[in-house]
Enzyme design. Structure first.
Site, short mmCIF file in Angstrom:
data_model
loop_
_atom_site.label_atom_id
_atom_site.label_comp_id
_atom_site.label_asym_id
_atom_site.label_seq_id
_atom_site.Cartn_x
_atom_site.Cartn_y
_atom_site.Cartn_z
N CYS A 55 -9.82 -2.05 14.86
CA CYS A 55 -10.01 -3.42 15.43
C CYS A 55 -10.15 -3.95 16.73
O CYS A 55 -10.86 -4.85 17.04
CB CYS A 55 -9.04 -4.39 14.58
N GLU A 82 -15.24 -11.54 4.09
CA GLU A 82 -14.11 -11.18 3.36
C GLU A 82 -13.70 -12.44 2.59
O GLU A 82 -13.49 -12.47 1.64
CB GLU A 82 -13.22 -10.56 4.20
N GLU A 93 -13.81 -13.45 -6.21
CA GLU A 93 -12.95 -14.55 -6.91
C GLU A 93 -11.58 -14.39 -6.36
O GLU A 93 -10.70 -15.39 -6.28
CB GLU A 93 -12.95 -14.68 -8.16
N GLU A 143 0.74 -1.19 0.12
CA GLU A 143 0.10 0.09 -0.12
C GLU A 143 1.10 1.31 0.00
O GLU A 143 0.57 2.25 -0.78
CB GLU A 143 -0.79 -0.11 1.37
N CYS A 154 -8.30 -2.31 4.30
CA CYS A 154 -8.01 -3.36 4.89
C CYS A 154 -9.47 -4.00 5.71
O CYS A 154 -9.39 -4.99 6.30
CB CYS A 154 -7.05 -3.52 5.76
N GLU A 190 2.00 1.92 -3.31
CA GLU A 190 0.76 2.17 -4.09
C GLU A 190 0.66 3.92 -3.90
O GLU A 190 0.48 4.53 -4.80
CB GLU A 190 -0.65 1.69 -3.43
N SER A 227 -7.30 1.55 -2.05
CA SER A 227 -6.17 0.94 -2.11
C SER A 227 -6.61 -0.71 -2.88
O SER A 227 -7.40 -1.10 -2.16
CB SER A 227 -5.34 0.62 -1.10
#
Lengths: 576, 122, 581
Positions: free
Chosen positions: C509, C361, C366, C278, C299, C281, C319
């Protein structure tokens, strides 16, 4: 306009002898072409024998005998003199303040309201009094909220007035929900401008510029008449900017209820207008400090607002002379139940129940004795017949275990069952409970279960103690007035009629014959023609016997459906 | 319609004080009345009065409280007190026009209230 | 300041303090049920009633402000009787089948009934007869057990701003449901689990997948591996009597091995990896202008779901890096399998997460099957793990510290702070700093991104570059940030931020929907502290210095954003409807 009114007030003169007697006497005196004699249905006097009223003089005579007639015709009618010994002392006890225009003006025509002196109260408040003086006038009047709370009006408006805010609101609570109460509906349908005027006065005094009418959707005529009144007021410059040329501007919106009794509660009503679920909120903060959209809001009942203009046109002092020491002014009651003249009555506070029922209501509807009077709707209680001479006001009714409420007054006779009454009101509360707080949501449902089993003869002795225990929790721990007052009908009927409850539980009997499951059906052998119709129509084969020896009902098997009673052509089945 | 000012509101007040009541028939048209059939009575009275060119106004009014006697019709014609008839139906409405309004008769066994016609309110 | 008396004891508090809080100050505990420290009072249950002298009326302590001169009684015979009756009433409308309930031994209603010595059900038992909603297979709504406290609705509507849950019907028939009386799975629900985290009873609980896990563990054919998230290590102790925030990483590794897992990995390693991808990125977009700014972290799967449903027009800002769990998952069945010669088809990957949405998640799209198999087979919550440890008879407290499998288990301080709000941003900035300047920042240089403020906006200076960042936690706080961005873009003005971190759960979290019950701000802070302390004692604090991360790129991936990285470690986003069907 010389008119004589005649009424046989207790229905004993079946042949109309008195009418002929009076006609004869008029003829004898030679004045029958000058006077109109008419038999009326209602003369305002009840159970006082034959009554006669002479207009325009206004002399009223009661308890007349046939012998009295010639004397009255000569002295009182021909000579116009009052016969003091016979004159009736009965006076009309109603004082029409709130209902002053109802039945008189055209509610769809603003001119009609203006011509009776409408909006003069507003004019005084806008131009002749300082706001503090207006509040003082309301204080002197002693007007208390008529929705049931009985809170002093001047105080509520003063709180809102004193709270600083960029916006404030006035709400008229037209969500009248008590079963059997329709005073507010009649005022909104019969004299909507009086309420509008009250709202305008409120708006000016508290500093609000926006008002809401919250009317229950089940009152379509009231809604359309109020809308017309609002539209007309707008056109005439009584709403909008610079009302009557002052610097006061006010606009009104109508909002509809959606079938929830709980939305008559202030904070739930506010939630409803805000588009939220109609749940009450804890108070404090009170709406007059933090209400609609978090702003100071006064919410008043329709009847309260209709009183306001008169307080300014006739003065607070004048108003305070009517009523009782603690409760000034009048109250409109919806007098219903087992009463002859059911309808709306407006009486000064302090009048007794006996006067309302017998002197205005015309007495009991049929031959059953009076048992009690229920006041205050599902939040109220019963007042047993021993207390009929209690002066009606906020404090007295509370002492007796009931409340004034919004004005429902239901007359109960010996053919009504008190358990059934309590069950009816509890059922209403269960239906209308919003469900937010556990005590009301679950407590009322439980109380209904117990009342139901009592009415079905399935209860046990401890159930009354359980009812009282739950009632205490519901009363004290409910979030809003709906829950807090829901146990009142039960507690009140238990207070005065506990024996009736015990009869249902212990003896499995309903003395009024109302609780279906406790009725016993018996075949009256002497009347029975042994046709076997009942036998053939019993759905559970509880009737046994044959055409020779006759039939008998087994009360253990009987499910009290009443079929046999209905089909018997010979009235040979008794129920009780 | 020019907006009202505090001064022309006075004019209405004066009119109110003078309080001359002209001939009028009032029909109780609140929900209690309508439920008992007042709308029909109102229509019948309006038609009858129009057909007979009687020049008496038929007005709607609210609920006076005598709900048990609806439909209520109050008749105010000159030289007679204000009379309130109750439980009025179509037929009786016609009788009211015929006998009371036109003939000045008071009809037996239907009157529920009588007041002085110049509005002595209680 | 207000002076008043409670039970005869004088108390002095700020104006606006509730009677409940004022009583707490002088160590008087008024019983409550529907009140939660996180939330405004709904005033629903009626248990916290108290009296003021001179009035027969009861007041609700949780929402009534104490006033000057009040003389409050919190406990007397009448209050006790009424409270007990209210509890008995609630129990009369409750299944009372504690022994088979998700909250057995951990339920606020159970505790209240126990404290009040309930020994009988005096009233009629009123059955609700409502159907449970298991449609999401993540969060179970068991409406029969609901006591209508209103917390879940308050959280979902006002804190999370998702509006998936609502009350329906009224009176005794009131029930909780997905709004519109549809299945939760068909509603806007983002599976954040905050409803279950605040629920006092078993009405809302996680979909338990421990049986599935046991089955795999006992299957001789399966090679079970596990990864453990940062936020779990500072919360699991609460199930075993440890003080709040205690870091039990070592014991967790040991416990997991005792459960039968053949390899123990750490999601913090995945976090380091996420930082690599990230931050790279971010440099692409910020320095080389190759992509729209701001870059927004992805995330958090609840946040991803929310964005795909409510703000799908901002997808290009996301991201594309997968979450740390997903990265470890895919690598366990590719890199790890290769390195250790294990048939990936036999690998059963379990992740232990503080999160309920991670269950969503793992089959989200796919790309979650990039290994050729379902990358992660089961995601368990902290609560499920604590039950498994107990079921397995492991004496957690007595365990010796264990070690992870280094290959996917060694982490730096940057990785472990992902569990706190602001942690992702801090970790990414540390590596971005290195990428831009070639040097490491101090580990406290970006401290301004820490803390429980709902929206944290700050600017960091890196080598003359002013990088404007925003951190939001609790989805309710996201609207402000996104609106600001959208407005600037629409008006073609300078964007207010370059880099945005969003965590769906308040606190990040550590306050996740799968964490042990009873979360409060105090717990959020102690758990976060535990993570920051872990960061301090690590050998490395920068993701790019993790030797095993270096090895992974060297031996397997090449470099961040390489083709292989893209194939395995990145994902795509699609607009999703708010309401299905």
């Amino acid at each position: 306009m010389k008119v004589i009114l005649l009424k046989d007030t207790d229905g004993k003169d079946r042949e109309g002898l008195f009418h002929d007697k009076v006609l004869d006497a008029l003829q004898k005196e030679g004045i029958s072409d000058k006077w109109k004699l008419v038999r009326v249905v209602d003369i305002g006097i009840y159970n006082r024998g034959v009554a006669l009223k002479i207009l325009p003089a206004g002399f009223t005579y009661t308890d007349l005998t046939e012998e009295d007639i010639p004397g009255i015709v000569r002295k009182s009618i021909k000579e116009g003199k009052e016969i003091k010994e016979k004159i009736s002392s009965v006076k009309d006890k109603q004082v029409k303040i709130v209902l002053r225009n109802c039945g008189v003006i055209d509610p769809e025509n603003i001119e009609s309201y203006l011509e009776t002196g409408g909006y003069q109260g507003l004019k005084k408040v806008l131009f002749e009094y300082k706001p503090e003086e207006s509040i003082e006038e309301l204080k002197i009047s002693g007007l208390r909220g008529r929705g049931g709370g009985g809170f002093p009006l001047w105080m509520k408006w003063n709180f809102a007035r004193k709270t600083r805010s960029d916006e404030k609101y006035v709400i008229c609570n037209g969500d009248e929900g008590d079963p059997g109460a329709y005073m507010d509906r009649s005022v909104l349908e019969g004299d909507p401008h009086s309420v509008l005027e009250g709202m305008l006065v409120a708006g000016y005094l508290v500093g609000a510029q926006k008002g809401y009418f919250y009317i229950r959707a089940e009152y379509p005529l009231a809604i359309s008449r109020v809308q017309k009144a609002v539209d007309d007021a707008q056109e005439y410059g009584l709403l909008g900017n610079n009302i009557l040329g002052s610097d006061f501007s006010f606009s009104i919106e109508i909002r509809l209820g959606a079938g929830a009794f709980v939305c008559g509660e202030e904070t739930a009503l506010i939630a409803s207008i805000e588009g939220k679920r109609g749940y009450p909120s804890p108070r404090p903060p009170y709406p007059s400090v933090k209400g609609l959209w978090g702003r100071p809001t006064v919410i008043n009942n329709v009847e309260t607002l209709a009183n306001v203009p008169v307080i300014f046109t006739k003065g607070g002092k004048w108003f305070s002379k009517i009523g009782s020491p603690t409760s000034k002014g009048t109250k409109v009651f919806a007098l219903t139940g087992k009463i002859k003249n059911s309808g709306l009555v407006e009486v000064p506070m302090g009048i007794t129940l006996r006067e309302i029922i017998y002197d205005i209501g015309g007495g009991m509807l049929n031959s059953y004795d009076i048992k009690a009077v229920q006041t205050g709707g599902p939040s109220g209680g019963v007042i047993s017949k021993e207390h009929l001479d209690t002066p009606v006001d906020y404090e007295n009714l509370q002492k007796l275990g009931s409340i004034m409420g919004s004005g429902g007054m239901i007359v109960i006779d010996e053919s009504d069952c008190m358990v059934d009454l309590a069950k009816f009101y509890m059922n209403f509360c269960v239906d209308e409970s919003c469900g937010k707080c556990a005590p009301c949501r679950i407590g009322t449902t439980q109380m209904l279960e117990y009342l139901d089993s009592i009415s079905k003869g399935k209860a046990s002795q401890e159930d009354i103690a359980k009812l009282k225990k739950i009632a205490a929790a519901v009363k004290k721990a409910s979030l809003c007035g709906l829950g807090q007052t829901a146990p009142n009908p039960v507690l009140s009927t238990l207070r005065y009629f506990e024996e009736e409850y015990l009869e249902h539980i212990r003896d499995k009997k309903c003395r009024a014959g109302k609780c279906k499951e406790l009725l016993e059906y018996t075949i009256i052998q002497e009347k029975c023609r042994r046709c076997s119709l009942c036998f053939r129509n019993c759905p559970v084969s509880a009737i046994s016997g044959n055409n020779k020896e006759g039939f008998v009902i087994d009360n253990e098997k009987c499910i009290k459906c009443g079929n046999c009673f209905e089909v018997c052509k010979f009235e040979a089945i008794s129920r009780g | 319609m020019p907006k009202l000012t505090k001064d022309n509101l006075e004019a209405y007040a004066k009119k109110a004080a003078a309080h001359k009541v002209k001939d009028v028939i009032r029909v109780g048209m609140s929900t209690c009345g309508i439920a008992a059939g007042a709308e029909e009575v109102y229509e019948v009275l309006k038609n009858e009065v129009r057909q007979r060119n009687l020049g008496i106004e038929i007005q709607k009014c609210g609920c006076s409280g005598k709900c048990y006697a609806e439909p209520l019709v109050e008749v105010i014609v000159k030289d007679l007190p204000a009379v309130v008839y109750g439980k009025v139906d179509k037929t009786f409405a016609l009788a009211i026009v015929d006998r009371h309004v036109i003939n000045g008769e008071l009809l037996n066994d239907h009157i529920f209230d009588v007041q002085e016609a110049n509005g002595d309110e209680k | 300041m207000i002076t008043a008396n409670i039970n005869g004891i004088p108390v002095k508090v700020r104006r606006g303090t509730t009677i409940l809080d004022a009583a707490k100050k002088i160590n008087i505990k008024i019983p409550v049920l529907c009140k939660h420290p996180d939330l405004d009072s709904t005033a629903a249950c009626g248990i916290c009633v108290v009296k003021n002298a001179g009035s027969g009326k009861f007041l609700r302590a949780c929402c009534t402000p104490i006033e000057e001169g009040m003389n409050i009684t919190t406990h007397d015979n009448e209050l006790h009787e009424v409270r007990k009756t209210v509890i008995e009433l609630i129990l009369s409308n409750h299944p009372n089948d504690c022994l088979q309930c998700a909250r057995n031994n951990n339920c606020e209603l159970q505790k209240l009934a126990a404290d009040f010595g309930i020994r009988e059900y005096p009233f009629h038992q009123l059955k609700k007869g409502l159907q449970p909603d298991y449609s999401t297979k993540i969060i179970n709504l068991v409406a029969d057990k609901c006591i209508l406290c209103g917390r879940c609705i308050n959280v979902c509507q006002n804190i999370q701003n998702v509006w998936a849950l609502s009350f329906l019907d009224r009176g005794i028939k009131t029930r909780i449901s997905a709004a519109g009386d549809i299945n939760l799975a068909d509603s806007p629900c983002i599976k954040c689990g905050q409803c279950s985290a605040h629920c006092p009873t078993g009405a809302i609980a996680e979909y338990d997948e421990t049986e599935k896990t046991w089955k795999a563990l006992y299957d001789p054919d399966k090679y079970c591996v596990v990864q453990i998230a940062p936020a779990v290590r500072v919360a699991i102790g609460e199930a075993f009597g440890y003080p709040e925030g205690e870091n039990l990483t070592g014991k967790l590794y040991a416990a997991l091995r005792k459960l039968g897992f053949k390899a123990v990995f750490d999601t913090s390693f995945g976090a380091d990896l996420t930082v690599m991808e990230e931050a790279t990125e971010f440099i692409q977009r910020f320095v080389h202008k190759k992509g729209p700014l701001p870059l927004i972290t992805s995330c958090c799967p609840s946040w991803v779901d929310f964005m795909e449903k409510y703000y799908s027009d901002m997808i290009e800002h996301f991201s594309t890096a997968k979450s740390p769990q997903a990265m470890v998952g895919v690598l366990s069945k590719t890199y790890y399998a290769e390195q250790n010669n294990i048939d990936p088809s036999k690998i059963f990957m379990v992740s232990i997460m503080p999160c309920t949405a991670k269950k969503y998640e793992i089959t989200r799209s796919e790309e979650m099957f990039a290994s050729g198999y379902q990358d992660i087979d089961v995601s368990l919550t902290t609560r499920e793990l604590s039950r498994m440890i107990k079921q397995a008879g492991i004496d957690f407290v007595g365990l010796e510290d264990g070690k992870p499998d280094h290959i996917l288990g060694d982490y730096t301080g940057a990785g472990v702070i992902f569990g706190a709000t602001g942690g992702v941003m801090e970790a990414a900035l540390r590596t971005a700093h290195y990428y831009i300047t070639g040097e490491n920042a101090g580990i406290m240089d970006f401290e301004s991104v820490r803390g429980l403020k709902g929206v944290k906006e700050t600017t960091v200076e890196i080598d003359g570059n002013s990088i404007k960042v925003a951190i939001a936690h609790g989805i309710g706080n996201v609207e402000y940030v996104l609106n600001k961005i959208q407005k600037a873009i629409a008006e073609r003005k300078e964007i207010p931020y370059h880099f945005v971190e969003v965590m769906a759960c308040p606190g990040g979290c550590v306050g996740g929907g799968g964490q042990p019950y009873g979360v409060t701000d105090k717990l959020r802070i102690s758990r976060s502290q535990g993570l920051y302390l872990d960061d301090e004692k690590q050998d490395f604090h920068y993701a790019h210095e993790n030797p095993y991360i270096k090895k992974l790129y060297n031996d397997f991936l090449g470099k961040p954003l390489s083709e292989k990285s893209h194939k395995l470690l990145h994902t795509f986003y699609n607009p999703r409807p708010l309401y299905r069907k």
